[in-house]
Design a protein around this motif. Sequence first.
Motif, PDB file in Angstrom:
ATOM      1  N   TRP A 104      -2.266   7.998   4.064  1.00  0.00           N
ATOM      2  CA  TRP A 104      -2.011   7.202   2.863  1.00  0.00           C
ATOM      3  C   TRP A 104      -1.698   5.753   3.244  1.00  0.00           C
ATOM      4  CZ3 TRP A 104       2.681   4.862   1.389  1.00  0.00           C
ATOM      5  CH2 TRP A 104       2.746   4.387   0.071  1.00  0.00           C
TER       6      TRP A 104
ATOM      7  N   ALA B 271      -2.046   1.659   1.855  1.00  0.00           N
ATOM      8  CA  ALA B 271      -0.799   1.406   1.123  1.00  0.00           C
ATOM      9  C   ALA B 271       0.299   1.002   2.094  1.00  0.00           C
ATOM     10  CB  ALA B 271      -0.385   2.651   0.348  1.00  0.00           C
TER      11      ALA B 271
ATOM     12  N   GLN C 275       6.555   1.068  -3.067  1.00  0.00           N
ATOM     13  CA  GLN C 275       5.266   1.097  -2.407  1.00  0.00           C
ATOM     14  C   GLN C 275       4.191   0.400  -3.247  1.00  0.00           C
ATOM     15  OE1 GLN C 275       7.119   4.052  -2.777  1.00  0.00           O
ATOM     16  NE2 GLN C 275       6.041   5.280  -4.300  1.00  0.00           N
TER      17      GLN C 275
ATOM     18  N   ASP D  45       0.041   0.407  -3.371  1.00  0.00           N
ATOM     19  CA  ASP D  45      -1.145   1.137  -2.946  1.00  0.00           C
ATOM     20  C   ASP D  45      -2.375   0.382  -3.441  1.00  0.00           C
ATOM     21  OD1 ASP D  45      -3.242   2.937  -2.569  1.00  0.00           O
ATOM     22  OD2 ASP D  45      -2.091   4.685  -3.212  1.00  0.00           O
TER      23      ASP D  45
ATOM     24  N   VAL E 111      -4.346   2.151  -6.068  1.00  0.00           N
ATOM     25  CA  VAL E 111      -3.779   2.062  -7.421  1.00  0.00           C
ATOM     26  C   VAL E 111      -4.242   0.763  -8.070  1.00  0.00           C
ATOM     27  CG1 VAL E 111      -1.639   1.811  -8.737  1.00  0.00           C
ATOM     28  CG2 VAL E 111      -1.792   3.526  -6.918  1.00  0.00           C
TER      29      VAL E 111
ATOM     30  N   GLN F 125       4.928   0.905  -7.349  1.00  0.00           N
ATOM     31  CA  GLN F 125       5.620   2.175  -7.590  1.00  0.00           C
ATOM     32  C   GLN F 125       6.886   2.262  -6.753  1.00  0.00           C
ATOM     33  OE1 GLN F 125       2.443   4.815  -6.377  1.00  0.00           O
ATOM     34  NE2 GLN F 125       1.457   4.755  -8.368  1.00  0.00           N
TER      35      GLN F 125
ATOM     36  N   SER G 152       2.844   9.142  -3.404  1.00  0.00           N
ATOM     37  CA  SER G 152       1.660   8.940  -4.224  1.00  0.00           C
ATOM     38  C   SER G 152       1.603  10.001  -5.306  1.00  0.00           C
ATOM     39  CB  SER G 152       0.387   8.977  -3.375  1.00  0.00           C
ATOM     40  OG  SER G 152      -0.095  10.296  -3.232  1.00  0.00           O
TER      41      SER G 152
ATOM     42  N   TRP H  93      -0.392  12.227  -5.503  1.00  0.00           N
ATOM     43  CA  TRP H  93      -0.763  13.502  -4.874  1.00  0.00           C
ATOM     44  C   TRP H  93       0.414  14.169  -4.165  1.00  0.00           C
ATOM     45  CZ3 TRP H  93      -5.129  15.125  -6.711  1.00  0.00           C
ATOM     46  CH2 TRP H  93      -6.148  14.232  -7.032  1.00  0.00           C
ATOM     47  N   ASP H  94       1.554  13.506  -4.090  1.00  0.00           N
ATOM     48  CA  ASP H  94       2.712  14.086  -3.404  1.00  0.00           C
ATOM     49  C   ASP H  94       3.651  14.717  -4.440  1.00  0.00           C
ATOM     50  OD1 ASP H  94       1.861  13.363  -0.779  1.00  0.00           O
ATOM     51  OD2 ASP H  94       2.430  11.298  -1.214  1.00  0.00           O
TER      52      ASP H  94
ATOM     53  N   VAL I 108      -6.015   8.354  -8.418  1.00  0.00           N
ATOM     54  CA  VAL I 108      -6.561   7.558  -7.319  1.00  0.00           C
ATOM     55  C   VAL I 108      -7.320   8.527  -6.426  1.00  0.00           C
ATOM     56  CG1 VAL I 108      -4.815   5.724  -7.317  1.00  0.00           C
ATOM     57  CG2 VAL I 108      -4.422   7.802  -5.980  1.00  0.00           C
TER      58      VAL I 108
ATOM     59  N   GLU J 230      -7.544  11.331   4.077  1.00  0.00           N
ATOM     60  CA  GLU J 230      -6.533  12.083   3.333  1.00  0.00           C
ATOM     61  C   GLU J 230      -7.008  13.499   3.034  1.00  0.00           C
ATOM     62  OE1 GLU J 230      -3.966   9.182   0.562  1.00  0.00           O
ATOM     63  OE2 GLU J 230      -6.130   8.880   0.352  1.00  0.00           O
TER      64      GLU J 230
END
Length: 380
Positions: free
Chosen positions: A53, A57, A77, A79, A82, A92, A130, A132-133, A232, A238
């Motif tokens: 990531w 980012a 963060q 990214d 994003v 974020q 992110s 996805w986390d 995203v 990833e």
Amino acid sequence: MNSSALTVRPIDSKADRKKFVDFAWDVYRDDPAWVPPLKDEVHGLLDPKKNPWFQHAKAQLWLAERGGKVVGRISAQVDQLVQDEMCQGTGQWGMYEVLDAEASAALIATAEDWLRQQGMKRALGPISLSIWDEPGLEIEGFDESPTAMMGHHRPEYQGWIEAAGYEKAKDLITYALDITNWQDPLIDRLIASGERNPRIRIRNVDKSKFDQEAALILNLLNDAWSNNWGYVPLTPAEIAYAGKKLKPIIFNELVRIAELDGEPVAFMLTIPDINELTKDLNGELFPFNFIKLLWRLRKPRTRRLRVPLMGVARKLHGSRLASQLAFMMIEFTRRDAVSKFGATHGEFGWILEDNKGMLSIAQLPGAEINHRYRIYEKAL
């Protein structure tokens, strides 16, 4: 409250990173619903050398301290994906854990200042790190332990975040249901019709071809989710990283791929609730807990299973066929989940509150919302 002055400082050492990760144990030590994360996983998430990531980012981490004691933490963060896919100027913050309102206000303000310095005009949070986390703040479902890869938070956090001027951007919800015996005549007819259709094939994933199967599924995911709020894309690096992390909890009978005329067009990823297998490890894998976990993963028997990811190719969105494929994958997986893994309950999610297509599928007979997570936004 301790009368010592509150300080917030960026972390810049391995010792600080350990304090950052370990602080969660101070926050939740008396919370029976909390499941300690595996510390090695959290350190990996935050490590630019391990987490791809960071290739697109950057993040900054802070600790809040009072009298030499850590009382809060936060990340901020930015990214690039994003910026490209969602909205220019959107930063974020996340990894938010805190013991009191004063520390919360100071941490959020510090994260906002850093985002402004990066040219950001809007903040979204909490997102760790992110979408996805672990996205969102838990605002419903505190009494039940979260399933694997979902967050758990203190009820006070909602008020503290809103006091900093944040408003709801989007809610993410999960549905729970008893999977031992659910029937719906309409769904049953749809599944039976699909089983008779020679164009449709629902197959198990083949773990012996894991890299190819993982890439197929995650590329389908990128296509299926591309119109979703907050989306995203996962980069190739990833996808490889996610596949490596997921491999130990992937079982052939719990992952389905739907093919139409031989072309993969949908998938459903189901995983055992690994939280049930790790809760007593207290976040530590070494020196011996990793052996215990590997043994448990050989043939996991968990009460709950979770469907974290499901997708149908975008070209089929809104069609009857999309629903048919989804319900077929659900039913075939449900049968194996009960008979081979001893599961009794399932959880779908998270799902965007306004994703009508997925909500119509998740609202199975007997399904109820068991957790709600909120992503907040604020103009900077």
